[in-house]
Design an enzyme around this catalytic site. Structure first.
Site, PDB file in Angstrom:
ATOM      1  N   ARG A   1      -4.096 -14.404   9.766  1.00 58.61           N
ATOM      2  CA  ARG A   1      -4.217 -15.450   8.742  1.00 58.61           C
ATOM      3  C   ARG A   1      -3.567 -16.766   9.184  1.00 58.61           C
ATOM      4  O   ARG A   1      -4.016 -17.839   8.788  1.00 58.61           O
ATOM      5  CB  ARG A   1      -3.590 -14.979   7.432  1.00 58.61           C
ATOM      6  CG  ARG A   1      -4.512 -14.036   6.676  1.00 58.61           C
ATOM      7  CD  ARG A   1      -3.868 -13.567   5.401  1.00 58.61           C
ATOM      8  NE  ARG A   1      -4.841 -12.973   4.499  1.00 58.61           N
ATOM      9  CZ  ARG A   1      -4.525 -12.362   3.365  1.00 58.61           C
ATOM     10  NH1 ARG A   1      -3.263 -12.256   3.004  1.00 58.61           N
ATOM     11  NH2 ARG A   1      -5.469 -11.869   2.592  1.00 58.61           N
TER      12      ARG A   1
ATOM     13  N   GLY B   1      -9.527  -7.175   4.011  1.00 57.03           N
ATOM     14  CA  GLY B   1      -8.779  -5.966   3.671  1.00 57.03           C
ATOM     15  C   GLY B   1      -8.818  -4.895   4.751  1.00 57.03           C
ATOM     16  O   GLY B   1      -8.652  -5.177   5.934  1.00 57.03           O
TER      17      GLY B   1
ATOM     18  N   GLY C   1      -9.055  -9.236  -1.675  1.00 56.97           N
ATOM     19  CA  GLY C   1      -9.452  -9.383  -3.083  1.00 56.97           C
ATOM     20  C   GLY C   1     -10.379 -10.565  -3.298  1.00 56.97           C
ATOM     21  O   GLY C   1     -11.353 -10.488  -4.055  1.00 56.97           O
TER      22      GLY C   1
ATOM     23  N   LYS D   1     -11.952   3.934  -4.226  1.00 56.50           N
ATOM     24  CA  LYS D   1     -12.300   4.114  -5.642  1.00 56.50           C
ATOM     25  C   LYS D   1     -13.573   3.392  -6.081  1.00 56.50           C
ATOM     26  O   LYS D   1     -13.767   2.220  -5.766  1.00 56.50           O
ATOM     27  CB  LYS D   1     -11.143   3.613  -6.504  1.00 56.50           C
ATOM     28  CG  LYS D   1      -9.852   4.343  -6.210  1.00 56.50           C
ATOM     29  CD  LYS D   1      -8.958   4.372  -7.429  1.00 56.50           C
ATOM     30  CE  LYS D   1      -7.683   5.137  -7.181  1.00 56.50           C
ATOM     31  NZ  LYS D   1      -6.595   4.344  -6.613  1.00 56.50           N
TER      32      LYS D   1
HETATM   33  N1  ATP Z   1     -12.834  10.328   1.748  1.00 59.39           N
HETATM   34  C1  ATP Z   1     -11.711   9.729   1.424  1.00 59.39           C
HETATM   35  N2  ATP Z   1     -10.777  10.352   0.678  1.00 59.39           N
HETATM   36  C2  ATP Z   1      -9.630   9.731   0.362  1.00 59.39           C
HETATM   37  N3  ATP Z   1      -9.313   8.483   0.738  1.00 59.39           N
HETATM   38  C3  ATP Z   1     -10.208   7.821   1.475  1.00 59.39           C
HETATM   39  C4  ATP Z   1     -11.440   8.404   1.847  1.00 59.39           C
HETATM   40  N4  ATP Z   1     -12.125   7.497   2.569  1.00 59.39           N
HETATM   41  C5  ATP Z   1     -11.355   6.404   2.664  1.00 59.39           C
HETATM   42  N5  ATP Z   1     -10.202   6.577   2.017  1.00 59.39           N
HETATM   43  C6  ATP Z   1      -9.062   5.649   1.924  1.00 59.39           C
HETATM   44  O1  ATP Z   1      -9.450   4.484   1.247  1.00 59.39           O
HETATM   45  C7  ATP Z   1      -8.475   3.501   1.553  1.00 59.39           C
HETATM   46  C8  ATP Z   1      -9.097   2.130   1.458  1.00 59.39           C
HETATM   47  O2  ATP Z   1      -9.733   1.971   0.235  1.00 59.39           O
HETATM   48  P1  ATP Z   1      -9.411   0.794  -0.783  1.00 59.39           P
HETATM   49  O3  ATP Z   1     -10.476   0.853  -1.801  1.00 59.39           O
HETATM   50  O4  ATP Z   1      -7.979   0.889  -1.203  1.00 59.39           O
HETATM   51  O5  ATP Z   1      -9.452  -0.475   0.146  1.00 59.39           O
HETATM   52  P2  ATP Z   1     -10.657  -1.330   0.651  1.00 59.39           P
HETATM   53  O6  ATP Z   1     -11.930  -0.752   0.213  1.00 59.39           O
HETATM   54  O7  ATP Z   1     -10.496  -1.548   2.099  1.00 59.39           O
HETATM   55  O8  ATP Z   1     -10.393  -2.637  -0.150  1.00 59.39           O
HETATM   56  P3  ATP Z   1      -9.855  -4.016   0.388  1.00 59.39           P
HETATM   57  O9  ATP Z   1     -10.814  -4.368   1.514  1.00 59.39           O
HETATM   58  O10 ATP Z   1      -9.953  -4.915  -0.767  1.00 59.39           O
HETATM   59  O11 ATP Z   1      -8.444  -3.771   0.895  1.00 59.39           O
HETATM   60  C9  ATP Z   1      -8.009   3.788   2.949  1.00 59.39           C
HETATM   61  O12 ATP Z   1      -6.602   3.857   2.945  1.00 59.39           O
HETATM   62  C10 ATP Z   1      -8.626   5.145   3.275  1.00 59.39           C
HETATM   63  O13 ATP Z   1      -7.705   6.037   3.841  1.00 59.39           O
HETATM   64  O1  3PG Z   2      -3.353 -10.588   0.479  1.00 58.53           O
HETATM   65  C1  3PG Z   2      -4.084 -11.077  -0.386  1.00 58.53           C
HETATM   66  O2  3PG Z   2      -5.136 -10.516  -0.774  1.00 58.53           O
HETATM   67  C2  3PG Z   2      -3.763 -12.452  -0.889  1.00 58.53           C
HETATM   68  O3  3PG Z   2      -2.763 -13.050  -0.143  1.00 58.53           O
HETATM   69  C3  3PG Z   2      -3.417 -12.403  -2.361  1.00 58.53           C
HETATM   70  O4  3PG Z   2      -2.232 -11.686  -2.574  1.00 58.53           O
HETATM   71  P1  3PG Z   2      -1.938 -11.070  -4.004  1.00 58.53           P
HETATM   72  O5  3PG Z   2      -2.894  -9.901  -4.183  1.00 58.53           O
HETATM   73  O6  3PG Z   2      -0.488 -10.636  -3.975  1.00 58.53           O
HETATM   74  O7  3PG Z   2      -2.198 -12.119  -5.038  1.00 58.53           O
END
Ligand code: ATP
Ligand code: 3PG
Length: 394
Positions: free
Chosen positions: A37, A351, A374, A198
């Site tokens: 970042r 993320g 987010g 989720k």
């Molecule tokens: N089959 C599964 N069972 C349990 N956990 C899982 C499974 N597949 C993926 N995960 C977990 O999901 C987590 C990521 O999901 P989460 O929705 O929190 O983040 P994201 O989709 O990457 O969102 P963001 O990009 O906003 O951070 C990871 O830590 C991963 O270990």
């Molecule tokens: O890491 C992030 O997604 C941004 O910096 C926003 O942080 P926050 O979820 O604590 O508002």
């Protein structure tokens, strides 16, 4: 969306510029462990320096809840920025007040100051107007380059914009351009890959993307809610019982819209949630009752890789499995590799997926990696981002 003013619309020579960046970066033992970042903000900061502006940087770090927290001071990010720019960056230990005003009053053109974590003040997250005015009083112009925090209506991201000419920085502009173009005039076939843990966190995204894409690929923990909704045994896999009907309604919506909806056809299952668990690959319809699905299986990998290969535009948000554990990283790693190899335009929605492409050394091969977790999700849901809406209209 209404066009917003950008830095290039203003003469910034000699101006004090309050530039909001997102230096909310991972830290360990007081050191920055991932500077993505910070690097992403460099073009804007260099532009301001080259224009002869007096650059006053502001950011949050972590969630200190309105109090000073020694572990969430920004100095280490300022130090890293200085290394990247080969230039002095003066880190202050406050973000408003007399001492800050004094330091700013002695700035020369091209100098850079980094204010202290704006979330040390309670008013930041409350978007308190007094705090917004205090920030505004330090400067002549507000530049917002914090795409990662643009979904927050806070004093330094949104409130300040009503007190100063408020324009976007280069990173914010680029993020909006790439993500906006992808969603409004996509090259087709357009594929979205949604994973993660989720369903509830991704409802808005899935719903909105079903109006836009040709293919929707589902992976990760959220797949099992769909598989169960289709009437199959999922053992101890992650599930949201209250989202089964919603899951089916998405499958139905996809049919109506002519969107190809891809669910895993096999899974890597484990007898417990552990890196040392016993594992095996099974058909998705044959998950043993006391096992859990922790990754997509090899047939699914091949299927998804093929869709990715044949797409012109692919957006990816959320891992395919528990990629933090080597036994369950294959699905995420293979999708990352397929993204690296496709000739289509690849966008990583921040993320965990951004962390995954770094981990599997394919970040360089992606066309765009969003700095917003987010923020990029909310953008993909079609929501307005307060940090953008607040900027001055063209
Ligand atoms: N089959 C599964 N069972 C349990 N956990 C899982 C499974 N597949 C993926 N995960 C977990 O999901 C987590 C990521 O999901 P989460 O929705 O929190 O983040 P994201 O989709 O990457 O969102 P963001 O990009 O906003 O951070 C990871 O830590 C991963 O270990
Ligand atoms: O890491 C992030 O997604 C941004 O910096 C926003 O942080 P926050 O979820 O604590 O508002």
């Amino acid at each position: 969306m209404q066009q917003k003013m950008t830095m290039k619309d203003l003469d910034l020579k000699g101006k004090r510029v309050f530039c909001r960046v997102d230096f909310n970066v991972p830290m360990s033992d007081g050191k920055v462990t991932d500077d993505t970042r910070i690097r992403a903000a460099v073009p804007t900061i260099e532009y301001l320096v080259n224009q002869g502006a007096k650059v006053i940087l502001a950011s949050h770090l972590g969630r200190p809840k309105g109090q000073v927290n020694e572990e969430m001071r920004l100095a280490a990010t300022g130090f890293r920025l200085g290394e990247l720019l080969h230039k002095e960056v003066k880190s202050l230990d406050e973000s408003i007040g007399e001492k800050v005003e004094q330091d700013i009053s002695t700035m020369q053109e091209g100098d850079i100051i980094l204010l202290e974590n704006v979330r040390f003040h309670e008013g930041e997250e409350k978007n308190d107007d007094k705090l917004a005015q205090a920030f505004a009083s330090l400067a002549d112009v507000f530049v917002n380059d914090a795409f990662g925090a643009a979904h927050r209506a806070h004093a330094s991201t949104a409130g300040i914009a009503s007190h100063l000419p408020a324009v976007s920085g280069l990173l914010l502009e680029k993020e909006l351009e790439v993500l906006g173009k992808a969603l409004s005039e996509p090259e087709r076939p357009f594929t979205a890959i949604i994973g993660g843990a989720k369903v509830k966190d991704k409802i808005g995204v899935i719903d909105h993307l079903l109006d836009k894409v040709d293919n929707l690929i589902i992976g990760g923990g959220l797949s099992y809610t769909f598989i169960k909704a289709q009437g199959y045994e999922i053992g101890n896999s992650l599930v949201e019982e209250d989202k089964l009907d919603l899951a089916n309604s998405f499958i139905e919506k996809a049919k109506q819209k002519g969107v190809k909806f891809y669910l895993p056809v096999d899974a890597t299952v484990a007898n417990e949630f552990s890196k040392d668990a016993e594992t095996k690959s099974v058909k998705i319809t044959e998950i043993p009752a006391d096992w859990m699905g922790l990754d997509i299986g090899p047939e699914t990998v091949a299927l998804y890789a093929d869709v990715i290969k044949n797409s012109k535009l692919i957006i990816w948000n959320g891992p395919m499995g528990v990629f933090e554990m080597p036994a369950f990283e294959n699905g995420t790693k293979s999708v990352a590799q397929a993204m690296a190899e496709t000739s289509g335009y690849t966008v990583i929605g921040g993320g965990d997926s951004a962390a995954a492409v770094e981990k599997f050394h394919v970040a360089e091969q992606m066309d765009h990696i969003s700095t917003g977790g987010g923020a990029s999700l909310e953008f993909m849901e079609g929501k307005d981002l307060p940090g953008v809406s607040a900027l001055t209209n063209k």
